[in-house]
Design a protein around this motif. Structure first.
Motif, mmCIF file in Angstrom:
data_model
loop_
_atom_site.group_PDB
_atom_site.id
_atom_site.type_symbol
_atom_site.label_atom_id
_atom_site.label_comp_id
_atom_site.label_asym_id
_atom_site.label_seq_id
_atom_site.Cartn_x
_atom_site.Cartn_y
_atom_site.Cartn_z
ATOM 1 N N ALA A 549 93.205 99.206 -29.187
ATOM 2 C CA ALA A 549 94.010 98.088 -29.690
ATOM 3 C C ALA A 549 93.899 97.997 -31.209
ATOM 4 N N LYS A 550 92.676 98.186 -31.719
ATOM 5 C CA LYS A 550 92.476 98.119 -33.174
ATOM 6 C C LYS A 550 93.249 99.220 -33.888
ATOM 7 N N ALA A 551 93.485 100.332 -33.179
ATOM 8 C CA ALA A 551 94.224 101.448 -33.784
ATOM 9 C C ALA A 551 95.736 101.268 -33.657
ATOM 10 N N GLY A 552 96.171 100.132 -33.115
ATOM 11 C CA GLY A 552 97.601 99.841 -33.067
ATOM 12 C C GLY A 552 98.312 100.338 -31.825
ATOM 13 N N ILE A 553 97.545 100.617 -30.772
ATOM 14 C CA ILE A 553 98.152 101.128 -29.540
ATOM 15 C C ILE A 553 98.447 99.970 -28.588
ATOM 16 N N MET A 557 103.430 102.694 -24.483
ATOM 17 C CA MET A 557 103.396 103.936 -25.253
ATOM 18 C C MET A 557 102.899 105.050 -24.330
ATOM 19 N N LYS A 558 103.103 106.294 -24.769
ATOM 20 C CA LYS A 558 102.677 107.417 -23.935
ATOM 21 C C LYS A 558 101.881 108.399 -24.779
ATOM 22 N N ILE A 591 101.209 109.849 -30.201
ATOM 23 C CA ILE A 591 101.762 108.920 -29.215
ATOM 24 C C ILE A 591 103.279 108.848 -29.308
ATOM 25 N N ASP A 592 103.921 108.792 -28.143
ATOM 26 C CA ASP A 592 105.367 108.576 -28.067
ATOM 27 C C ASP A 592 105.587 107.086 -27.814
ATOM 28 N N GLU A 598 104.173 108.851 -33.144
ATOM 29 C CA GLU A 598 103.246 108.204 -34.085
ATOM 30 C C GLU A 598 101.856 108.826 -33.982
ATOM 31 N N ASN A 599 101.129 108.813 -35.107
ATOM 32 C CA ASN A 599 99.716 109.198 -35.120
ATOM 33 C C ASN A 599 98.856 107.942 -35.169
ATOM 34 N N HIS A 600 97.830 107.885 -34.316
ATOM 35 C CA HIS A 600 96.890 106.757 -34.343
ATOM 36 C C HIS A 600 95.475 107.312 -34.377
ATOM 37 N N GLN A 601 94.626 106.722 -35.235
ATOM 38 C CA GLN A 601 93.227 107.158 -35.304
ATOM 39 C C GLN A 601 92.312 106.079 -34.736
#
Ligand SMILES: [Zn+2]
Length: 634
Positions: A549-553, A557-558, A591-592, A598-601
C-alpha cells in the motif's frame, strides 16, 4: 424499504397475528383454515427451468400476492425476484390482469372477480447459472437440483407464514432420487405428494434431488441422516473413516447441547463444481453445497466440510433459539441483524469446535484455522472505523461485498470475530469457575433441555447476559459490549492467550493456509507485504499501512513482473523471502493498472510471514481441553 398495504383488502381466510415471540404465533383453534396447493414441475431442472402452479382461496375484490423477499438464514432481502417469470393469474379459466406495485417489486396487485372462490397462479422460475450468492445462485446441474420452495410461490400479502397451509407436490426428472425433511404423504415413480404444512415449514424444508444419490444414516432417536447428491457417481465413494466422522458430528453436538429440537434431521449435501458453494441452515435439515471431490480430497475436506457441523449447530442456535429481530412474521418484514454475533458468531465457534471434537479436523488443523482467522482480523484497518456491531447491523449489505478493500470496509466479520469472542467467553468462564464450568454449560441452559419438535424461542441481548451469569457470575454485559463496540486496531485475542497459545508468524504457510490457497486459488502475502493475489496475478486486496500500500499499489491492478522476472506466485514469494538479506530490502514490481504499465518499489525487510499458534508454556493448555471429544477417544 418497508411498505405495508394496511388499507387494502386482505383475504378473509388468512388470520394475521403479529407477535413479538414466534413461540406465541400459534393459530387459534377456531380460526378458519384453508389450504394453498402448490405443484412444482422440476423435470426441466437440468435446463434451469422450474414451473409452478398454485390454487388458493380468494374472495372477490382487490388482492395482493407477494414473492418471498427476506429469506431466513440469508439475513437479507435476497429473494430472487428477477428470476420470477411466466406469471399468470386466473379465476374459473379467465385471465386476471395484475399490476406490480410501483415501489415494492415483490408485490402484485389484482382484482378477484365477483363470485370467484379461488384463483390459480402459474409461474416459472428461471434458475440462474451464476455460481455466487446463496440459494439465489446456481442450484441445478445435468444430474441434480436443489428445490428451494420460496423461489416457487407467491402468498397473500400480510399473512403470517406460520398460519398459511401449503400442500405441495413435486415432479422430478425420471429416475432421480430425493431427500428432504418435508413429510411425504405419497409418492409414485416421479411425483412426490407432501403432507400439508405451514408456509414457514415448507420454506424451511428444501428438497435435494439427483440421479447419483447416497443416503447414510447418522443417528437414531431422533433419526438423523445425510442425503448426498453428486454430479459424478464416483464422488460418492466416501471412506468408512469419514462416514464415522459424520456420525461423530451428530453425537458430539447432541452431547454438547444435551437435547434436540428436531424430529428427523437431514443433512442435504450437494457435491458439484457447478452450483453455488455455501450452507443454509434449516430446523430439520441443511442445504450444504461443496466442490464435487470434497469427500475424497483432503484439502477440500479441510476447507469445505466444516460447513456441515456449522449448519447442524444452527438447528439449536439460530432456528430454535433465534434473535427477536430475526424472527419475523413473514418474508416481507425486514430482519434486524444486531445479534448475528450470537446467531452466526457462536455457531462459528461451536461448528469449528465440533469439527475438532468429531475428528473432521485434527487438533493442529483447528489451531491453524484459528490462527488464520485471528491474523486476518488482526490485519484489518477497517476496524478503526467500523465496530463489530456495525457488521451485524449492516449484514444485509455486507454479504455481497467485494473482495477489494475488504481490509478497509470489513465484511461479515461477526462469523470469525464471533469465534474469537466466544473463545474469549469460554476461557473466561473456565477461569472464573476454576475449570468447573464452560461454554458447554451455557449451551445446555440456553439451547438444551427439554427436547422438543421444531419451535422458535426468541431472545434478546439481556437473555444472553442473564444465562452467562447463571453459569458464572461476572459483568458479562460490559465484557461483551466492549468487544462489540471496539474500534481498536487489534482483534480480541484474549481467548487464544487464556487458552495457553499465542498468535505468531512463521516463514512458511501452515497446513490449513496451504489447503486454502490450493482450493481457493489465491496467494496470501497479506501478513508480510500486505498483498492478496488471485491466481492470475490480479490483486484482490491490499492492506493499508503495509509495504504494498505504501508503494502505491491498490486492488484491481495486476502484477506482471517481480524484480525483472515474469510474475508467478513462487517468484513473488522468493522475492519476499529474500528481503531478510539486508542487501535485498527492495522489491521492484511491474504492474498493469487497467492498461497503464507502472513501476512500484516496495521497501520491506521481514521476509515471508504466515500465521501460526505457538504454545505459551507459562499457561495451561485450555484450548486442547476445549476441543477434546466427549463421546470417543482420539
Ligand atoms: Zn451460519
Amino acid at each position: 424499504m418497508k411498505r405495508r398495504f394496511g388499507s387494502l383488502f386482505l383475504a378473509a381466510a388468512f388470520v394475521v397475528i403479529y407477535a413479538e415471540s414466534a413461540a406465541a404465533k400459534a393459530r387459534p383453534d377456531n380460526a378458519p383454515t384453508s389450504t394453498i396447493t402448490l405443484s412444482v414441475d422440476a423435470t426441466e431442472a437440468p435446463r434451469k427451468l422450474f414451473h409452478a402452479r398454485m390454487t388458493m382461496p380468494a374472495s372477490p375484490g382487490p388482492m395482493t400476492l407477494v414473492y418471498p423477499k427476506w429469506i431466513p438464514g440469508e439475513h437479507g432481502p435476497t429473494g430472487p425476484i428477477i428470476d420470477l417469470a411466466g406469471l399468470k393469474i386466473t379465476a374459473g379459466g379467465k385471465t386476471i390482469t395484475w399490476r406490480r406495485d410501483d415501489v415494492d417489486m415483490y408485490a402484485f396487485h389484482f382484482e378477484v372477480p365477483a363470485a370467484a372462490k379461488e384463483i390459480q397462479v402459474a409461474l416459472d422460475f428461471l434458475s440462474p447459472t451464476f455460481a455466487g450468492g446463496f440459494t439465489a445462485g446456481a442450484s441445478t446441474t445435468a444430474h441434480l437440483a436443489i428445490v428451494t420452495w420460496n423461489q416457487l410461490l407467491l402468498y397473500p400479502e400480510g399473512a403470517n407464514v406460520s398460519d398459511v397451509t401449503f400442500k405441495a407436490n413435486l415432479s422430478l426428472p425420471a429416475g432421480w432420487k430425493f431427500g428432504t425433511s418435508l413429510p411425504v404423504a405419497s409418492q409414485s415413480a416421479s411425483k412426490v405428494d407432501f403432507a400439508p404444512v405451514s408456509l414457514e415449514r415448507l420454506v424451511d424444508s428444501p428438497v435435494l434431488t439427483g440421479e447419483y444419490f447416497l443416503v447414510i444414516p447418522l443417528a437414531a432417536n431422533p433419526p438423523n441422516e445425510i442425503d448426498i447428491a453428486a454430479d459424478n457417481n464416483a464422488d460418492l465413494a466416501i471412506s468408512p473413516e469419514l462416514a464415522t466422522t459424520l456420525k461423530r458430528i451428530v453425537s458430539e453436538a447432541v452431547s454438547l447441547f444435551g437435547a434436540t429440537h428436531y424430529t428427523h434431521y437431514h443433512f442435504l449435501l450437494t457435491l458439484s463444481d457447478h452450483t453455488a458453494h455455501f450452507g443454509l441452515e434449516h430446523h430439520e435439515s441443511n442445504d450444504s453445497r461443496v466442490a464435487e471431490r470434497s469427500l475424497l480430497d483432503d484439502a477440500l475436506r479441510d476447507v469445505s466440510l466444516g460447513v456441515l457441523p456449522h449448519e447442524f449447530v444452527h438447528s439449536w442456535n439460530g432456528k430454535y433459539r433465534r434473535p427477536a429481530g430475526l424472527a419475523t412474521p413473514n418474508y416481507q418484514e425486514p430482519m434486524k441483524g444486531e445479534l448475528l454475533w450470537v446467531y452466526e458468531g457462536l455457531t462459528q465457534y461451536l461448528g469449528n469446535l465440533l469439527s475438532a471434537r468429531s475428528g473432521l479436523w485434527t487438533s493442529p488443523q483447528y489451531r491453524d484455522h484459528l490462527a488464520e482467522s485471528a491474523a486476518d482480523l488482526d490485519h484489518k484497518p477497517g476496524r478503526l472505523w467500523r465496530p463489530l456491531i456495525d457488521t451485524t447491523i449492516a449484514a444485509q449489505i455486507l454479504y455481497g461485498s467485494p473482495a477489494e478493500w475488504n481490509s478497509l470496509r470489513r465484511s461479515v466479520d461477526f462469523y470469525d470475530e464471533g469465534w474469537l469472542i466466544w473463545l474469549d467467553t469460554d476461557t473466561k468462564i473456565r477461569d472464573l469457575t476454576g475449570g468447573a464450568k464452560s461454554l458447554d454449560d451455557f449451551c445446555k441452559r440456553f439451547h438444551g433441555a427439554p427436547s422438543t419438535a421444531p419451535m422458535v424461542k426468541t431472545y434478546v441481548f439481556d437473555d444472553v447476559v442473564a444465562t452467562l451469569n447463571e453459569v458464572a457470575p461476572f459483568d458479562w454485559r460490559t465484557f461483551l459490549q466492549t468487544r462489540l463496540n471496539s474500534t481498536d486496531f487489534h482483534a480480541p485475542l484474549g481467548g487464544i492467550e487464556r487458552g495457553g497459545w499465542k498468535l505468531a508468524y512463521q516463514a512458511t504457510p501452515n497446513g490449513v493456509l496451504k489447503d486454502q490457497e490450493q482450493v481457493r486459488k489465491f496467494t496470501e502475502l497479506g501478513f508480510s507485504i500486505g498483498l492478496r493475489l488471485n491466481e492470475d496475478g490480479s490483486i484482490a486486496d491490499v492492506i493499508e499501512g503495509l509495504a504494498a500500500a505504501k508503494a502505491g499499489i491498490g486492488p484491481g491492478m495486476k502484477l506482471i513482473a517481480v524484480n525483472g522476472k515474469a510474475y508467478s506466485a513462487e517468484i513473488l514469494r522468493d522475492a519476499v523471502k529474500a528481503t531478510t538479506d539486508p542487501r535485498q530490502r527492495r522489491i521492484d514490481l511491474l504492474i498493469d493498472n487497467e492498461g497503464h504499465i507502472e513501476n512500484h518499489q516496495l521497501s520491506y525487510g521481514e521476509g515471508e510471514k504466515y500465521p501460526v499458534l505457538e504454545r505459551d508454556a507459562s499457561k495451561q493448555d485450555l484450548l486442547s481441553k476445549i476441543i477434546a471429544p466427549s463421546t470417543w477417544a482420539r
